[in-house]
Design a protein around this motif. Structure first.
Motif, short mmCIF file in Angstrom:
data_model
loop_
_atom_site.label_atom_id
_atom_site.label_comp_id
_atom_site.label_asym_id
_atom_site.label_seq_id
_atom_site.Cartn_x
_atom_site.Cartn_y
_atom_site.Cartn_z
N ILE A 143 2.23 53.84 74.01
CA ILE A 143 2.80 55.07 74.20
C ILE A 143 4.46 54.90 73.61
O ILE A 143 5.11 55.82 73.08
N ASP A 144 5.22 54.50 73.97
CA ASP A 144 6.20 54.22 73.72
C ASP A 144 6.52 54.18 71.28
O ASP A 144 6.93 54.60 71.01
N GLY A 145 5.05 53.37 71.26
CA GLY A 145 5.07 53.50 69.14
C GLY A 145 5.09 54.38 69.11
O GLY A 145 5.86 54.89 68.23
N LYS A 146 4.43 55.54 70.03
CA LYS A 146 4.10 56.21 69.43
C LYS A 146 4.81 57.57 69.39
O LYS A 146 4.74 58.51 68.72
N THR A 147 6.00 57.47 70.92
CA THR A 147 6.76 58.57 70.97
C THR A 147 7.83 58.44 69.60
O THR A 147 8.15 58.80 68.88
N GLY A 148 7.82 56.39 69.58
CA GLY A 148 9.20 56.61 68.22
C GLY A 148 8.77 57.01 66.70
O GLY A 148 9.03 57.49 66.66
N ALA A 149 7.48 56.50 66.75
CA ALA A 149 7.08 57.48 65.27
C ALA A 149 6.71 58.75 65.23
O ALA A 149 7.27 59.12 64.14
N ILE A 150 6.72 59.91 66.04
CA ILE A 150 6.97 60.98 66.26
C ILE A 150 9.17 61.26 65.99
O ILE A 150 8.94 61.92 65.45
N VAL A 151 9.47 61.11 67.18
CA VAL A 151 11.09 60.55 66.68
C VAL A 151 11.26 60.43 65.34
O VAL A 151 12.10 61.57 65.03
N PHE A 152 10.73 59.72 64.86
CA PHE A 152 11.92 58.97 63.89
C PHE A 152 10.64 60.44 62.69
O PHE A 152 12.01 59.81 61.30
N THR A 153 10.21 60.48 62.60
CA THR A 153 9.41 61.35 61.47
C THR A 153 9.84 61.98 61.75
O THR A 153 9.78 63.05 60.63
N SER A 154 10.37 63.16 62.52
CA SER A 154 11.48 64.42 63.12
C SER A 154 12.60 64.38 62.31
O SER A 154 13.28 65.47 61.73
N ILE A 155 12.68 62.97 62.37
CA ILE A 155 14.93 63.16 62.50
C ILE A 155 14.47 63.04 60.34
O ILE A 155 14.97 63.01 59.37
N ALA A 156 12.64 62.07 59.55
CA ALA A 156 13.39 62.09 58.63
C ALA A 156 12.91 63.94 58.23
O ALA A 156 13.78 64.06 56.90
N VAL A 157 12.05 64.35 58.41
CA VAL A 157 11.73 66.21 57.92
C VAL A 157 13.52 66.60 58.45
O VAL A 157 13.55 67.56 57.47
N ALA A 158 13.92 66.60 59.52
CA ALA A 158 14.88 67.21 59.24
C ALA A 158 15.86 67.35 58.79
O ALA A 158 16.60 67.24 58.28
N THR A 159 16.10 65.97 58.57
CA THR A 159 17.60 65.18 57.12
C THR A 159 17.41 65.78 55.80
O THR A 159 17.88 66.24 55.39
N LEU A 160 15.68 65.72 55.63
CA LEU A 160 15.73 66.40 53.89
C LEU A 160 15.57 67.73 54.10
O LEU A 160 15.95 68.35 52.85
#
Length: 246
Positions: A143-160
């Motif tokens: 669950i921690d890994g899935k949450t981290g993947a969602i958060v960091f993917t959102s960061i990638a999209v937002a910064t792009l």
């Protein structure tokens, strides 16, 4: 011209501010709950502070009332419990309260044909209580890994998106440099750490599934109740304590 430069600088500051708010909301969304939640079988919810759980009922303080009164609810009225630490306890009709006789270490293992993989060997050699602990550990890690993947993917999209906007609308060279750096560095950061988090999710989910399969093979439940006596020397009273493993 100076007014235009000032406008684009304000835009850059605004984008950074909005992005910071976005990250704060993501972090807040993944934080533990502020209190426990009891979900009844009719789907209604009770905002609560749970003080004790037994195989019969849940004692809690009702946070929905001004004086936060002490009360209780029987388990046959409860569908699940959302604990403030983020865990969920599902109350299943198929699981009868009571102590399950423990099995011994290696009881189900074929000692002449043990797996060569260390993790798989540890599974077949563990007793069922140890397997439930293993499942809980790897399930929580996934669950921690899935949450981290969602958060960091959102960061990638937002910064792009932010970087592209700054680069497209900014006439000042500094704006274009900032936008270009944001569009490259942000997604790179998000993709790297997002991939690591997703790999953590994948590895621990696979291990949790192997543990679950072993328990099912043994006919052992994933959830169990453990009841034990306890004596309070201060109040000179005795009572039973319940441990729920899931």
């Amino acid at each position: 011209m100076s007014m235009r430069i000032h406008t684009f600088k304000n835009l850059r500051v605004l984008l950074i501010t909005l992005f910071s708010i976005f990250l704060a909301q993501l972090a807040n969304a993944q934080s533990p709950r502020k209190n426990d939640v009891i979900v009844k079988r009719d789907s209604s919810q009770i905002q609560a502070l749970i003080t004790q759980m037994t195989n019969e009922k849940i004692n809690y303080r009702d946070l929905g009332t001004p004086d936060s009164v002490k009360t209780y609810i029987y388990l046959d009225q409860v569908a699940k419990v959302l604990l403030k630490n983020g865990k969920t306890i599902n109350v299943r009709d198929s699981i009868q309260p009571g102590k399950i006789p423990p099995d011994s270490v290696g009881q189900y293992a074929d000692l002449n044909n043990l797996p060569t993989d260390p993790f798989e060997k540890s599974i077949v050699m563990a007793n069922s209580d140890q397997l439930r602990d293993k499942y809980e550990y790897h399930h929580n890690k996934s669950i921690d890994g899935k949450t981290g993947a969602i958060v960091f993917t959102s960061i990638a999209v937002a910064t792009l998106i932010s970087g592209v906007i700054v680069t497209a609308v900014g006439d000042d060279p500094d704006d274009k440099k900032f936008g270009g750096a944001l569009a490259i560095a942000g997604p790179a950061f998000g993709v790297v750490f997002g991939s690591l988090s997703f790999n953590k999710y994948r590895v621990h989910r696979k291990k949790a599934e192997k543990v679950k399969t072993e328990l099912e093979k043994r006919g052992q439940p994933l959830t169990t109740f453990k009841i034990g006596p306890r004596f309070d020397p201060f109040n000179k009273s005795g009572h039973l304590t319940l441990r729920m493993t899931f």
